[in-house]
Design a protein around this motif. Structure first.
Motif, PDB file in Angstrom:
ATOM      1  N   TYR A 255       4.477  -1.191  12.877  1.00 59.96           N
ATOM      2  CA  TYR A 255       3.653  -1.844  12.080  1.00 59.96           C
ATOM      3  C   TYR A 255       4.597  -2.951  11.294  1.00 59.96           C
ATOM      4  O   TYR A 255       5.773  -2.811  10.861  1.00 59.96           O
ATOM      5  N   ILE A 259       8.125  -2.358   9.600  1.00 58.76           N
ATOM      6  CA  ILE A 259       7.924  -2.074   8.017  1.00 58.76           C
ATOM      7  C   ILE A 259       7.612  -0.834   7.767  1.00 58.76           C
ATOM      8  O   ILE A 259       6.711  -0.102   8.728  1.00 58.76           O
ATOM      9  N   SER A 273      -7.170   0.836   6.075  1.00 55.18           N
ATOM     10  CA  SER A 273      -7.622  -0.258   6.093  1.00 55.18           C
ATOM     11  C   SER A 273      -7.632  -0.941   7.640  1.00 55.18           C
ATOM     12  O   SER A 273      -7.790  -2.011   8.019  1.00 55.18           O
ATOM     13  N   GLU A 275      -5.042  -1.097   9.657  1.00 57.84           N
ATOM     14  CA  GLU A 275      -4.019  -2.207  10.050  1.00 57.84           C
ATOM     15  C   GLU A 275      -3.192  -1.286  10.999  1.00 57.84           C
ATOM     16  O   GLU A 275      -2.339  -2.003  11.785  1.00 57.84           O
TER      17      GLU A 275
ATOM     18  N   ASN B 124      -2.115  -7.884   4.814  1.00 52.55           N
ATOM     19  CA  ASN B 124      -2.490  -8.271   5.844  1.00 52.55           C
ATOM     20  C   ASN B 124      -4.044  -7.945   6.185  1.00 52.55           C
ATOM     21  O   ASN B 124      -4.391  -8.932   6.754  1.00 52.55           O
ATOM     22  N   HIS B 125      -4.568  -7.175   5.511  1.00 54.66           N
ATOM     23  CA  HIS B 125      -6.103  -7.083   5.463  1.00 54.66           C
ATOM     24  C   HIS B 125      -6.552  -7.530   4.210  1.00 54.66           C
ATOM     25  O   HIS B 125      -7.799  -7.000   3.806  1.00 54.66           O
ATOM     26  N   ARG B 141       2.891 -13.342   6.502  1.00 59.87           N
ATOM     27  CA  ARG B 141       3.235 -11.744   5.774  1.00 59.87           C
ATOM     28  C   ARG B 141       3.737 -12.350   4.544  1.00 59.87           C
ATOM     29  O   ARG B 141       4.916 -12.833   4.323  1.00 59.87           O
ATOM     30  N   ILE B 143       3.038  -9.498   1.649  1.00 62.78           N
ATOM     31  CA  ILE B 143       3.520  -8.316   1.220  1.00 62.78           C
ATOM     32  C   ILE B 143       4.354  -7.576   2.136  1.00 62.78           C
ATOM     33  O   ILE B 143       4.426  -7.692   3.442  1.00 62.78           O
ATOM     34  N   PHE B 144       5.242  -6.871   1.646  1.00 56.86           N
ATOM     35  CA  PHE B 144       6.532  -6.057   2.411  1.00 56.86           C
ATOM     36  C   PHE B 144       7.507  -7.312   2.976  1.00 56.86           C
ATOM     37  O   PHE B 144       8.160  -7.103   4.081  1.00 56.86           O
TER      38      PHE B 144
END
Lengths: 396, 279
Positions: A255, A259, A273, A275, B124-125, B141, B143-144
């Motif tokens: 991912y 991450i 979600s 993802e 991301n979502h 991107r 977040i993270f």
């Protein structure tokens, strides 16, 4: 009038300071007294003592929120039946807090201060064996905890009767069945799947939660002999190289191209979600969240062979605790089919006692579910694994 | 006894309690952790923990990453806050009222909740990416990633900094500005010659606050930051409670303290300069 007042002030100041001093003193006396009450064999004596003040035991436990919910539910049930014992719950969130508790018990022993006020402690196998070396845990027997007869004798033998396995959980693959039709069944197939489906797999930072840690450890010990998983000899560290190389190689396919979310819940959130489509997760967390509708109903689980490491969670009584009798009572309750049924229902874990002791409907619900996990016991090495993972895999 | 001596003793008496408090909760812990950080692997005292700090690749990346985040956050926070404060001081109207009423809201929202809010918004979502999808765009991107930490820092620091700067600008009398206008000073000139110098000291206080707040932050970097490199706060937590290397954690914390005290030095120097310049 003025003098009266002054005298009164002096008196009350004296009274206050004495009560404070007395308070300091009773910290020891009290526990000694209650130990005497709890430890006495004659039930009459303990009853007479308990009618005045129940014995309070301090129960330190660690885990995710579901573990806390379980104890919050079980404790009132126990206290209702045993008015002479009160259980004070001390919850330590998983990931970071557990080790200091162990250190506290050890430090209290070394300083000659009993068990540091901790009368019952919950943790995994590594802590049980660590405590075995440090001689911290009390040896349990069926005479003190009658319900121990219901626990698999072999499991008790593994821990030299120092701890009670009260629930088990396995790490499994949780996946979205709409996207994944043929889930992998071996670790090699998992790696294959990850490479064929880039950015659709995630495991959490192993230092923050057991499911990610299980994935990492299982990968490291994939090609090592079976007995290596019960070995805490640092010499084995060089054999990890291949496993770390695999993890490093997988990085870009995970991912977000590498991450690793924090904590067990972090990956579950990603699955929710949409993802990612597949994650390693604790079976009890998946079942519970499916039950509550937090995970999509299309989520399914798959165990691989050989299994991810998982296993029972144990309850230990510190050897130097002064309220052992009360702790035994609580342990006996936890192992009763009634309490185990609550555990199975709320946490979806495997019961700690043998299934034949459980009600028929629960026995049926476990039909065909092989335990599917392996007990890893690498002791201090798990710290080293996390460290190597941080420098080799996360910071590649 | 002469009056000055008496006053001097009185002054010392006033200072001693706060100094004692300071030494118990700040100075002694710093010295203790410094000694802790000097303890080597084998027991003796050496600088190996600091050598590791600057030679280990991951650790070095953490330091650079932390400084990057801190400096970028400081610059953006101060620019935005200063602009907001100047705007609120010298303009009137509905917009100003609205800003004045709302800009402090983030202060009242707990950090963890705000961070989860940001994850839901910018993930991301998240909401933002779903809105963008309607127009065919995609979100980079956040977040993270480093960007996420910086955005969280803006959210946490802008309100308080704006509040500080607003109060400083409120202290500048209108008369000074109007008289400058009367003798024909341009807007820019008024800004650089009057407003800037008069609010400079508070600006320095604000820099110090933001810098120290960001460099020691934990919650947001832990939840929205990347796994590597990490902010020093996150790394310290990991070294301390996961790897259980107390000495190494002490070295990181002492190094962070040095970075902060560097800024503190400039701050104190400018204060002292100003004090001695007074007649």
């Amino acid at each position: 009038m003025f003098r009266m007042k002054k005298r009164f002030t002096v008196l009350s100041a004296l009274a206050l300071s004495f009560s404070i001093l007395a308070g300091c003193g009773t910290a020891n006396n009290n526990s000694a007294g209650s130990a005497a009450a709890g430890g006495s064999a004659s039930p009459a004596a303990s009853n007479s003592a308990s009618s005045s003040a129940p014995v309070e035991i301090q129960f330190y436990f660690t885990g995710s929120q579901n573990v806390k919910n379980l104890w919050d539910q079980l404790t009132p049930m126990f206290e209702e039946k045993n008015p002479d014992v009160k259980v004070k719950l001390v919850y330590i969130p998983s990931g970071t807090g557990a080790q200091p508790t162990y250190d506290r018990i050890l430090a209290a022993k070394q300083a000659g201060k009993g068990s540091g006020g901790i009368d019952l402690y919950e943790d995994g196998l590594p802590v049980v064996t660590q405590g075995q070396k440090d001689d911290l845990w009390d040896t349990l027997s069926t005479s003190s905890v009658p319900n121990l007869v219901k626990v698999d004798a072999k499991t008790m033998e593994d821990v030299a009767n120092l701890a009670v396995p009260y629930r088990s959980s396995a790490v499994v693959l949780a996946y979205n069945s709409e996207k994944v039709t043929a889930p992998p069944t071996t670790l090699d197939e998992v790696f294959d799947w990850i490479k064929k489906n880039p950015e659709r797999f995630a495991y959490n930072d192993p230092s923050t939660g057991g499911s990610g840690s299980s994935f990492v450890t299982t990968t490291l010990y994939k090609d090592l002999p079976e007995e290596a998983i019960h070995n805490d000899d640092p010499a084995i560290e060089k054999d990890w190289a291949k496993g770390f190389a695999t993890l490093k190689e997988l990085g870009p396919y995970l991912y977000g191209k590498g991450i690793y979310p924090k904590k067990n819940q972090g990956t579950l959130d990603l699955l929710t979600s949409g993802e990612v489509d597949m994650i390693p997760a604790w079976s009890d967390m998946v079942l519970e969240q499916l039950d509550k509708g937090q995970l999509p109903a299309t989520t399914k689980m798959q165990q691989i062979t050989p299994g991810f490491n998982g296993g029972p969670t144990y309850l230990m009584v510190p050897k130097l605790s002064e309220k052992k009798e009360a702790a035994y009572k609580f342990l006996d309750f936890v192992l009763s089919p009634e309490a185990q049924a609550v555990m199975v229902k709320t946490m979806h874990g495997f019961p700690g006692i043998e299934l034949t002791n459980m009600p028929q409907d629960i026995q049926d619900s476990f039909k065909g579910v092989s335990e599917g996990f392996r007990n890893f016991n690498v002791g201090e090495l798990s710290k080293e694994i996390n460290k190597r993972w941080q420098s080799d895999v996360a910071a590649q | 006894m002469r009056k000055e001596v008496k006053m001097g003793i009185f002054g010392l008496c006033l200072v001693i309690p706060s100094f004692l408090l300071l030494s118990v909760i700040v100075i002694i812990p710093i010295i203790l952790s410094f000694f802790e950080s000097l303890r080597g692997e084998t027991g003796g005292y050496d600088l190996s923990r600091y050598v590791y700090l600057f030679t280990d690749e991951g650790m070095r990346a953490n330091i650079v990453f932390t400084l990057q985040v801190t400096i970028v956050s400081c610059v953006i926070v101060l620019a935005v806050s200063y602009a907001l404060a100047v705007y609120m001081r010298f303009s009137t109207g509905r917009m100003v009222d609205l800003i004045r009423k709302t800009y402090m809201i983030p202060i009242f929202i707990p950090g963890v909740i705000a961070t989860y809010g940001l994850i839901n918004l910018l993930g991301n979502h998240g909401w933002l990416s779903r809105w963008l999808l309607l127009f065919g765009g995609t979100l980079p991107r956040i977040i993270f990633d480093q960007k996420g930490i910086i955005i969280a820092n803006l959210w946490f620091n802008i309100p308080f900094t704006t509040m500080l700067l607003t109060s400083a600008l409120a202290g500048i009398p209108n008369a000074v500005i109007e008289s400058a206008k009367d003798i024909g000073a341009s807007r820019l000139r008024i800004f650089f010659r009057i407003i800037m110098p008069l609010s400079y000291k508070t600006f320095l206080v604000a820099v110090t606050f933001v810098f120290m707040g960001v460099i020691g932050s934990f919650t947001a970097p832990f939840l929205v930051g990347p796994n590597a490199p990490q902010m020093l706060g996150v790394s310290m937590e990991q070294v301390f409670s996961v790897f259980q290397e107390r000495e190494q954690a002490a070295a990181i914390s002492f190094f962070t303290f040095l970075l902060c005290s560097l800024l503190g030095y400039f701050y104190i120097r400018s204060m002292v300069k100003e004090e001695t310049a007074r007649p």
